[in-house]
Design an enzyme around this catalytic site. Structure first.
Site, mmCIF file in Angstrom:
data_model
loop_
_atom_site.group_PDB
_atom_site.id
_atom_site.type_symbol
_atom_site.label_atom_id
_atom_site.label_comp_id
_atom_site.label_asym_id
_atom_site.label_seq_id
_atom_site.Cartn_x
_atom_site.Cartn_y
_atom_site.Cartn_z
ATOM 1 N N GLY A 1 0.913 -4.893 8.116
ATOM 2 C CA GLY A 1 0.112 -5.558 7.099
ATOM 3 C C GLY A 1 -1.388 -5.563 7.327
ATOM 4 N N CYS B 1 15.766 -17.654 5.183
ATOM 5 C CA CYS B 1 15.616 -19.031 5.647
ATOM 6 C C CYS B 1 14.812 -19.006 6.923
ATOM 7 C CB CYS B 1 16.982 -19.608 6.039
ATOM 8 S SG CYS B 1 17.842 -20.409 4.740
ATOM 9 N N TYR C 1 -4.752 -14.418 4.226
ATOM 10 C CA TYR C 1 -3.292 -14.357 4.221
ATOM 11 C C TYR C 1 -2.756 -13.071 4.843
ATOM 12 C CZ TYR C 1 0.908 -16.812 3.058
ATOM 13 O OH TYR C 1 2.063 -17.542 3.175
ATOM 14 N N HIS D 1 -5.840 -4.332 3.826
ATOM 15 C CA HIS D 1 -5.629 -3.666 5.111
ATOM 16 C C HIS D 1 -5.768 -2.149 4.986
ATOM 17 C CE1 HIS D 1 -1.689 -2.969 3.297
ATOM 18 N NE2 HIS D 1 -1.586 -1.971 4.148
ATOM 19 N N TYR E 1 -7.189 -1.461 -2.331
ATOM 20 C CA TYR E 1 -8.146 -2.412 -2.898
ATOM 21 C C TYR E 1 -9.007 -1.722 -3.949
ATOM 22 C CZ TYR E 1 -11.249 -6.422 -3.117
ATOM 23 O OH TYR E 1 -11.946 -7.511 -3.539
ATOM 24 N N GLN F 1 -4.154 -11.842 -1.411
ATOM 25 C CA GLN F 1 -3.210 -10.844 -0.928
ATOM 26 C C GLN F 1 -3.343 -9.501 -1.630
ATOM 27 O OE1 GLN F 1 0.769 -11.304 0.434
ATOM 28 N NE2 GLN F 1 0.540 -13.483 0.829
ATOM 29 N N THR F 2 -4.581 -9.064 -1.837
ATOM 30 C CA THR F 2 -4.751 -7.652 -2.167
ATOM 31 C C THR F 2 -4.423 -6.858 -0.906
ATOM 32 O OG1 THR F 2 -7.056 -7.800 -1.505
ATOM 33 C CG2 THR F 2 -6.572 -8.122 -3.856
ATOM 34 N N GLY G 1 3.896 -6.134 -3.824
ATOM 35 C CA GLY G 1 5.209 -6.369 -3.223
ATOM 36 C C GLY G 1 5.312 -7.713 -2.535
ATOM 37 N N GLY H 1 0.828 -1.192 0.000
ATOM 38 C CA GLY H 1 0.000 0.000 0.000
ATOM 39 C C GLY H 1 0.867 1.249 0.000
HETATM 40 N N1 LIG Z 1 0.804 -12.944 4.737
HETATM 41 C C1 LIG Z 1 1.887 -12.306 4.901
HETATM 42 O O1 LIG Z 1 2.907 -12.831 5.280
HETATM 43 C C2 LIG Z 1 1.890 -10.888 4.618
HETATM 44 C C3 LIG Z 1 3.059 -10.194 4.808
HETATM 45 C C4 LIG Z 1 3.054 -8.905 4.504
HETATM 46 C C5 LIG Z 1 1.923 -8.323 4.026
HETATM 47 N N2 LIG Z 1 0.758 -9.008 3.890
HETATM 48 C C6 LIG Z 1 -0.453 -8.365 3.434
HETATM 49 O O2 LIG Z 1 -0.808 -8.787 2.119
HETATM 50 C C7 LIG Z 1 -1.350 -7.699 1.397
HETATM 51 C C8 LIG Z 1 -0.629 -7.487 0.098
HETATM 52 O O3 LIG Z 1 0.657 -6.940 0.339
HETATM 53 P P1 LIG Z 1 1.492 -6.337 -0.839
HETATM 54 O O4 LIG Z 1 2.766 -5.857 -0.267
HETATM 55 O O5 LIG Z 1 1.538 -7.299 -1.950
HETATM 56 O O6 LIG Z 1 0.610 -5.077 -1.209
HETATM 57 P P2 LIG Z 1 0.611 -4.224 -2.560
HETATM 58 O O7 LIG Z 1 -0.215 -3.020 -2.266
HETATM 59 O O8 LIG Z 1 1.992 -4.047 -3.046
HETATM 60 O O9 LIG Z 1 -0.149 -5.161 -3.581
HETATM 61 C C9 LIG Z 1 -1.538 -5.330 -3.608
HETATM 62 C C10 LIG Z 1 -1.911 -5.684 -5.014
HETATM 63 O O10 LIG Z 1 -3.295 -5.991 -5.087
HETATM 64 C C11 LIG Z 1 -3.805 -5.441 -6.286
HETATM 65 N N3 LIG Z 1 -5.247 -5.270 -6.095
HETATM 66 C C12 LIG Z 1 -5.873 -4.360 -5.318
HETATM 67 N N4 LIG Z 1 -7.188 -4.523 -5.369
HETATM 68 C C13 LIG Z 1 -7.415 -5.560 -6.192
HETATM 69 C C14 LIG Z 1 -8.598 -6.200 -6.626
HETATM 70 N N5 LIG Z 1 -9.804 -5.803 -6.202
HETATM 71 N N6 LIG Z 1 -8.461 -7.235 -7.462
HETATM 72 C C15 LIG Z 1 -7.245 -7.639 -7.905
HETATM 73 N N7 LIG Z 1 -6.111 -7.062 -7.517
HETATM 74 C C16 LIG Z 1 -6.187 -6.037 -6.658
HETATM 75 C C17 LIG Z 1 -3.046 -4.159 -6.452
HETATM 76 O O11 LIG Z 1 -3.053 -3.711 -7.783
HETATM 77 C C18 LIG Z 1 -1.661 -4.549 -5.985
HETATM 78 O O12 LIG Z 1 -0.834 -4.978 -7.018
HETATM 79 C C19 LIG Z 1 -1.265 -6.521 2.336
HETATM 80 O O13 LIG Z 1 -2.487 -6.320 2.996
HETATM 81 C C20 LIG Z 1 -0.224 -6.910 3.285
HETATM 82 O O14 LIG Z 1 -0.341 -6.245 4.510
HETATM 83 C C21 LIG Z 1 0.742 -10.287 4.146
#
Ligand SMILES: NC(=O)c1ccc[n+]([C@@H]2O[C@H](COP(=O)([O-])OP(=O)(O)OC[C@H]3O[C@@H](n4cnc5c(N)ncnc54)[C@H](O)[C@@H]3O)[C@@H](O)[C@H]2O)c1
Ligand SMILES: NC(=O)c1ccc[n+]([C@@H]2O[C@H](COP(=O)([O-])OP(=O)(O)OC[C@H]3O[C@@H](n4cnc5c(N)ncnc54)[C@H](O)[C@@H]3O)[C@@H](O)[C@H]2O)c1
Lengths: 555, 555
Positions: B491, B409, B321, B266, B272, B262-263, B175, B52
Site C-alpha cells: 500500500g 473480524c 490512511y 503510493h 493519483y 485514500q487515493t 478497491g 493501483g
Molecule cells: N489504510 C489501509 O488500511 C489501506 C489498506 C490498503 C491500501 N491502502 C492504501 O489506500 C490507497 C487506496 O487504495 P485503493 O485500493 O482504494 O486504490 P485504488 O487505486 O483502487 O483507488 C484509488 C482511487 O482514487 C481515485 N483518485 C486518484 N486520484 C484522485 C484525485 N486526485 N482525486 C480524487 N480521486 C482520486 C482513483 O480514481 C481511484 O478510484 C492506496 O494507496 C492503498 O495502498 C490503505
C-alpha cells in the site's frame, strides 16, 4: 548490551554426548559455538566472526539466551532469531526447521549504513554477514575452494590453463581474503597480498595460508621475481595500505598477471583503512568519529579503484572480488569504476547455472577422521571429476582445520543430495563417530540477489529481483532444513544484497534421509530454476537433464 | 506478454466438486480466481485486483500456467510463484505449504518505482500489493471493518464515543478506499468522498457502499448540513479532484469533523490524478509519458497535503490512511508533511499489541449460509464482545458479498486458533457445505514493516527493521499454512514496506486441525512478540497472559 567480553572462550563440544535434547538442536548449538571458536572467528570476544562486523549473536546476553533456548528446545519447536537475538519459541512439527533466522533486514528506503548503525548502536540489530549470523562459517577453508576455482578459471581463460610463473596482486588477509594466498599457490600461482594489520598477516602465517611476510615492497618484488624464474608458487604478504601500494607499483611499472582485492570495502566505517592513517588511529576514530572514517575510507577506495583501472587498461585481468569496492568508487565520482567485471559474471556464473556452488559440511564429532572418510565417499560417488579429486587431495594436505573439522566442495544439482544421503548412511551405520551438518555459503546459485556480485549483469536484466532468495528460504523451510536464515547486506554491504542460508543435519535417521533428499535437491534446484528463468542455456539444459519441474520451461 | 484480455471472465467454482486434486490445491485455485471475479477485482481484464496495479498474476499466460500447475499439484508438492509467474514445482511434504509466493521484491538499493517499472515493462515482475498477489483479497469488505474500527476509535478519542451528526472528509473510492463511506455510516458518521472517476462512484453506489452521488459541491454540502441537523448518517460521493476540492473547502471555511485520504498516492504514475487533468488525459499519458504523470501527480499531492495540514492546524482530527501521501509531499518540499499522524500509531497499534488484526475467511462452497453459520459460531465462541457482535450483525445486513462469500473480524491471539479449529470442525461434521479458507491482510500485527504506516513511530525506534515479517513468513511456512507470501511495496509503494501473507485451509481433516492450531496461534503470536520486543506493555502483558514463550521477556 554487553558486546565485548574478553573473559569468554567459546569452543564447540566434540564427541557424541549431547547437551541439547537431540542432534537437531545440538547441531545449531555446536555450529554457533564453532563460529566463535578462537581458531575460527576474527574477533570472538566481540562475537565478530568475519567480514567487518559479521556477528554470530547480537551481544553476549543474546548469545547466552540462544544457547539456553537451544538446550531446552524440543523436536517440535522452532526458535526464532532476529538479528542475533532469540525472540520466540513456537510449536511447529518434526519436519520443520528447529531455528529460523532473519538478520540485518531493513525496509529498502532505510536500508543504508547510517540507519543500520543507528539501530546497531541502540542494540536493535546486528550485522549478520552471510555465514556469521547463520552459523555455518567454517574458517577460511570455506572460501578457499571458491577462490581456487576462480583463479583456476581465470588461468584457463587468460593463460592457457597454467598459472606457473604467474602472480596475482591482491589486498586483504581477513576472514575471507586470507584464503586468496593459499588458493593462489594451490592453483599454481604466486601471490602478493597487501594487508595493513600485522596480526592478520601473522594469523595467516601461523595457519599456513601465507608462505612468507616480506619486510618491504622491494623484498616482496624480489621474491616474486625469483618465483617467476623458478616457476615456484609462493604467497607473499606485505604490510601496507593497498591504496598506497597499488599506485606505487604502477609508478614502478610492475606488471602483475592478475589484480583483485578483498579488503572489507563493503563497510566504509569498519572495513577499509584510509590512506595515510595508522591502524591505531583508525581503530580509535572508528569509535569517536565513524563518519570521518567512512569519508576518508571512501576517498582512499577511489584511489585504489583508479589504480585497478590502470592495470585493467594495460590488459591485465582485473576483477572485483565481491566487496563492492567499484560501487563505492563510483559513488565517489570514479565514473568508469565498473569497467572491470565482478568475479561472478567473469568466472562463476556457468557453475551457478548447474546449481554448483559452495556446498560444505562439518563433523560434529570433532574428529578429522570423519571428514577424511567423507572425502573418500565423495571420490567414490563422483568418480570421474579429476579436478574435484585433486581439490580433495590438496585440501587434505594443505588446509588446516579450524574448529570443527569441515570440508567444502563445489558440487551442484544431482550431486548434493546423493552426497548428503550417503553421509547420513555413514552416520547410521556407525562409520562416522557423530552426525554431520551440511550447509553452504549464501553466495550460491539460488540463494542470493546481489547486483554488484552474484547477480551482476544477468542476461535478462533481473539482477535486482530478490524474489528468488526469498523463495529459496521459504522452500528450504518447507522442505525441512534444520535451520534457515534470511539476511540483508552480507559481503557487499547495506542495501546491496539479500540472501538466504540453509543447514541440515545428517543424524543417521530415516527422517533425516527424507529431508536430505528434499532439501539438497530443492536448494540447488532453485538456483538452476533462477538461471533458467533468466534464459541461460546451460541452466535450461541442466533443468531438462535433471528433470526439474519448471512450468513454461521444462513442460 | 499478454497483460490485457477483455474476452476473459474469471469466477471461482462454487460447490464441492474439485477440479484440483485436493482441497489444499482447490483452495488457492478458487481464491486466485475469486481475486479476478468481476465483482471483486477493479480491472480483472488486466489482472488488476486493487490498489493501483496490484495484480493476481503477472500476465494471462502466467495465470493459465498457475491454474494448470495447481490442478496437477500433489499433496506433497509445492508450487513456487515469483512475482505472479509460476516458476517451479518441488517435492516437499504434506505439512508444508502448497504454494510459496514472492512478489515485487527488489534488492534495497534498486527498490524504487523507476527500476520496478523497467522490470515490470520487461515482463520480469508485477506489483503484488498485499492480498492481490497473494490471493486473499475479498473485495471491499476486507477493509470495511478496519476502517470502521479506525473511525469508531477516532470518535472515542475526539467525540466522546459518538459520531452522530459528524462528518468525515476523504477521497478515493477505489478497491480499498471505497470502504470508507460504508464504514463511516456504520460508525454513525456521514462522509464526503471525493472521487475523480465516475465509474468508481457508480460501482460503490451499485454495491451499497455509497448512499448518494452529489451533482456538485454545493449539493454535497447541503446534504451534509441536513445530516448534521437530523443526526442521520449518509455517505456522499462527489466527482472531483481532491487536490482541488480540499483547498476550495478551506476557502469556504467548511469544517469537517475528521479528514483523511485514500487515493492511490503510493503509486504516482498510476494512482493519483494530477490537478487540472481529465481522467482521459491521465490514462493516455500514463502509457505515453509516465514520468510526466508522476511529476504532475506529486505536485498535486503536495497541494493536497498542504490542505490537510490546514485542517489539522484548525484542530480537526486529520490522519494519513496508509497511502504514503505524506512521504510524497515531504519529498516535494512540504517539510511539515508528517505533522499529522498515520492511522496506525493514532488508532490501531494497541490492537496490534494483542495480535488483533484483519482476520478473515471465505466459504469455498460459495454459499452465503456457510458464512452466516460461521458468524453464529464466532458469537458463540466470543460471547462477551458486544462490539464484535454488532459488527457481525451490521455486516450481515449491510455488506454485499463480492465473489465467494467471506467475513472479516478483527480478532487476536487466542481467538484466531479457536475460531479456525471450530470452523474446521464444522466442515468435518458437514455443517458447512465445503471447506473454509482462513487468511488475513498483510496489514497485520506481526506481518509487516512499514515505517510510514504499520510500524510508524514504534516506541523503540525499530520502525524499519524488516526481520519481523520475514520471520513471520518463515514461521508460517514451518507451521503448515497452505500458502505463504512475501511482498515488497504494498500500500505504501516501492521501497517503503515489506510484508507477508498467509492463508490456511479448513478441510475438516485432523491434519488441518493440527495445522490450524499451530498457524493461527503462531501467526498473531509473532505480532505480540514483535510489539513486546519493542517494549509495549500491552504486548508484554498479552504475551504473559497467553503464555507465549519469548526468551528474555516471559521467562
Ligand atoms: N489504510 C489501509 O488500511 C489501506 C489498506 C490498503 C491500501 N491502502 C492504501 O489506500 C490507497 C487506496 O487504495 P485503493 O485500493 O482504494 O486504490 P485504488 O487505486 O483502487 O483507488 C484509488 C482511487 O482514487 C481515485 N483518485 C486518484 N486520484 C484522485 C484525485 N486526485 N482525486 C480524487 N480521486 C482520486 C482513483 O480514481 C481511484 O478510484 C492506496 O494507496 C492503498 O495502498 C490503505
Ligand atoms: N568474493 C567472495 O566470495 C567473498 C565472500 C565473502 C566476502 N567477500 C568480501 O570480501 C571482503 C573481505 O572479507 P573478509 O571476511 O576477509 O573481511 P575482513 O574484514 O575480515 O578482512 C579485511 C582485511 O582487509 C584489511 N584492510 C582493510 N583496509 C585495508 C587497506 N586499505 N589496505 C590493506 N589492507 C586493508 C583489514 O585489515 C582486514 O584484515 C569483504 O568485503 C567481503 O564482503 C567476498
Amino acid at each position: 548490551m554487553r558486546r565485548i567480553d574478553k573473559t569468554r572462550t567459546i569452543r564447540a563440544a566434540h564427541g557424541s554426548t549431547l547437551s541439547a535434547k537431540s542432534w537437531l538442536t545440538e547441531a545449531p548449538l555446536r555450529m554457533l559455538m564453532n563460529n566463535l571458536d578462537p581458531d575460527v572467528a576474527e574477533r570472538p570476544e566481540e562475537l565478530v566472526v568475519y567480514g567487518g562486523i559479521g556477528r554470530a549473536a547480537r551481544d553476549w546476553d543474546s548469545y547466552d539466551r540462544i544457547v539456553a533456548a537451544l538446550r531446552r528446545l524440543e523436536d517440535d519447536q522452532t526458535l526464532l532469531v532476529q538479528s542475533g537475538k532469540p525472540v520466540g519459541v513456537f510449536r511447529t512439527h518434526r519436519d520443520a526447521p528447529r531455528v529460523l533466522i532473519a538478520n540485518s533486514n531493513l525496509v529498502p528506503h532505510w536500508a543504508n549504513w547510517e540507519h543500520f548503525s543507528e539501530l546497531d548502536k541502540k542494540g536493535l540489530m546486528m550485522y549478520g554477514q552471510m555465514t556469521a549470523g547463520s552459523w555455518i562459517y567454517i574458517g577460511s577453508q570455506g572460501i578457499v575452494q571458491g577462490t581456487y576455482e576462480t583463479f583456476v578459471e581465470m588461468g584457463r581463460r587468460h593463460y592457457e590453463g597454467s598459472l606457473k610463473g604467474r602472480w596475482i596482486l591482491t589486498a586483504g588477509l581477513g576472514g575471507m581474503g586470507g584464503a586468496q594466498t593459499l588458493a593462489a599457490t594451490m592453483a599454481g600461482a604466486s601471490c602478493l597480498a597487501i594487508e595493513c594489520r600485522q596480526s592478520s598477516i601473522d594469523f595467516r602465517l601461523r595457519t599456513g595460508y601465507v608462505d612468507v611476510c616480506a619486510k618491504d615492497l622491494d623484498e616482496a618484488l624480489a621474491i616474486l621475481e625469483d618465483c617467476k624464474r623458478t616457476g615456484k608458487a609462493l604467497s607473499v604478504a606485505l604490510r601496507g595500505n593497498a591504496a598506497e601500494v597499488l599506485p606505487e607499483l604502477l609508478k614502478r611499472g610492475v606488471k602483475p598477471d592478475a589484480v583483485t582485492d578483498q579488503t572489507s570495502a563493503h563497510d566504509p566505517v569498519n572495513g577499509y583503512l584510509p590512506l595515510g592513517w595508522t591502524v591505531e588511529e583508525w581503530e580509535s576514530k572508528r569509535a569517536s568519529d565513524p563518519k570521518a572514517v567512512a569519508e576518508a575510507a571512501k576517498d582512499s577506495m577511489a584511489v585504489h579503484v583508479k589504480a585497478m583501472l590502470e592495470f585493467h587498461k594495460q590488459g591485465i585481468p582485473t576483477f572485483d572480488y565481491g566487496n563492492n569496492i567499484r560501487q563505492v568508487a563510483f559513488d565517489r565520482g570514479v565514473t568508469d569504476a565498473f569497467a572491470f567485471p565482478g568475479f561472478v559474471p567473469a568466472y562463476i556464473r556457468p557453475l551457478f547455472c548447474r546449481g554448483v556452488g559452495p556446498f560444505r559440511w562439518a563433523a560434529l564429532s570433532g574428529d578429522p577422521e570423519d571428514i577424511y572418510k567423507t572425502d573418500q565417499k565423495v571420490k567414490e560417488l563422483i568418480p570421474d571429476d579429476k579436478h574435484l579429486h585433486n581439490w580433495l587431495d590438496m585440501a587434505r594436505e594443505r588446509i588446516h582445520f579450524q574448529g570443527l573439522p569441515a570440508r567444502i566442495c563445489w558440487v551442484g544439482l544431482g550431486d548434493r543430495d546423493r552426497l548428503g544421503r550417503a553421509f547420513n548412511q555413514m552416520v547410521a551405520s556407525g562409520e562416522l563417530k557423530a552426525p554431520i551438518v551440511i550447509g553452504r555459503d549464501h553466495l550460491d546459485s539460488g540463494s542470493v540477489s546481489s547486483p554488484n556480485r552474484e547477480t551482476e549483469a544477468m542476461q535478462d536484466g533481473s539482477d535486482a529481483v530478490s524474489d528468488w532468495p526469498l523463495l529459496n528460504a521459504l522452500l528450504n523451510t518447507a522442505s525441512g532444513a534444520t535451520w534457515v536464515s534470511l539476511h540483508h547486506g552480507g559481503g557487499v554491504g547495506m542495501g546491496f544484497s539479500q540472501h538466504s542460508g540453509m543447514v541440515i543435519v545428517c543424524d543417521g535417521t530415516a527422517e533425516a534421509d527424507a529431508r536430505l533428499a528434499r532439501v539438497l535437491w530443492n536448494d540447488p534446484g532453485t538456483g538452476v530454476m533462477r538461471h533458467a528463468d533468466a534464459g541461460y542455456d546451460i541452466a535450461i539444459d541442466c533443468a531438462r537433464t535433471r528433470g526439474l519441474d519448471l512450468p513454461g520451461i521444462t513442460d
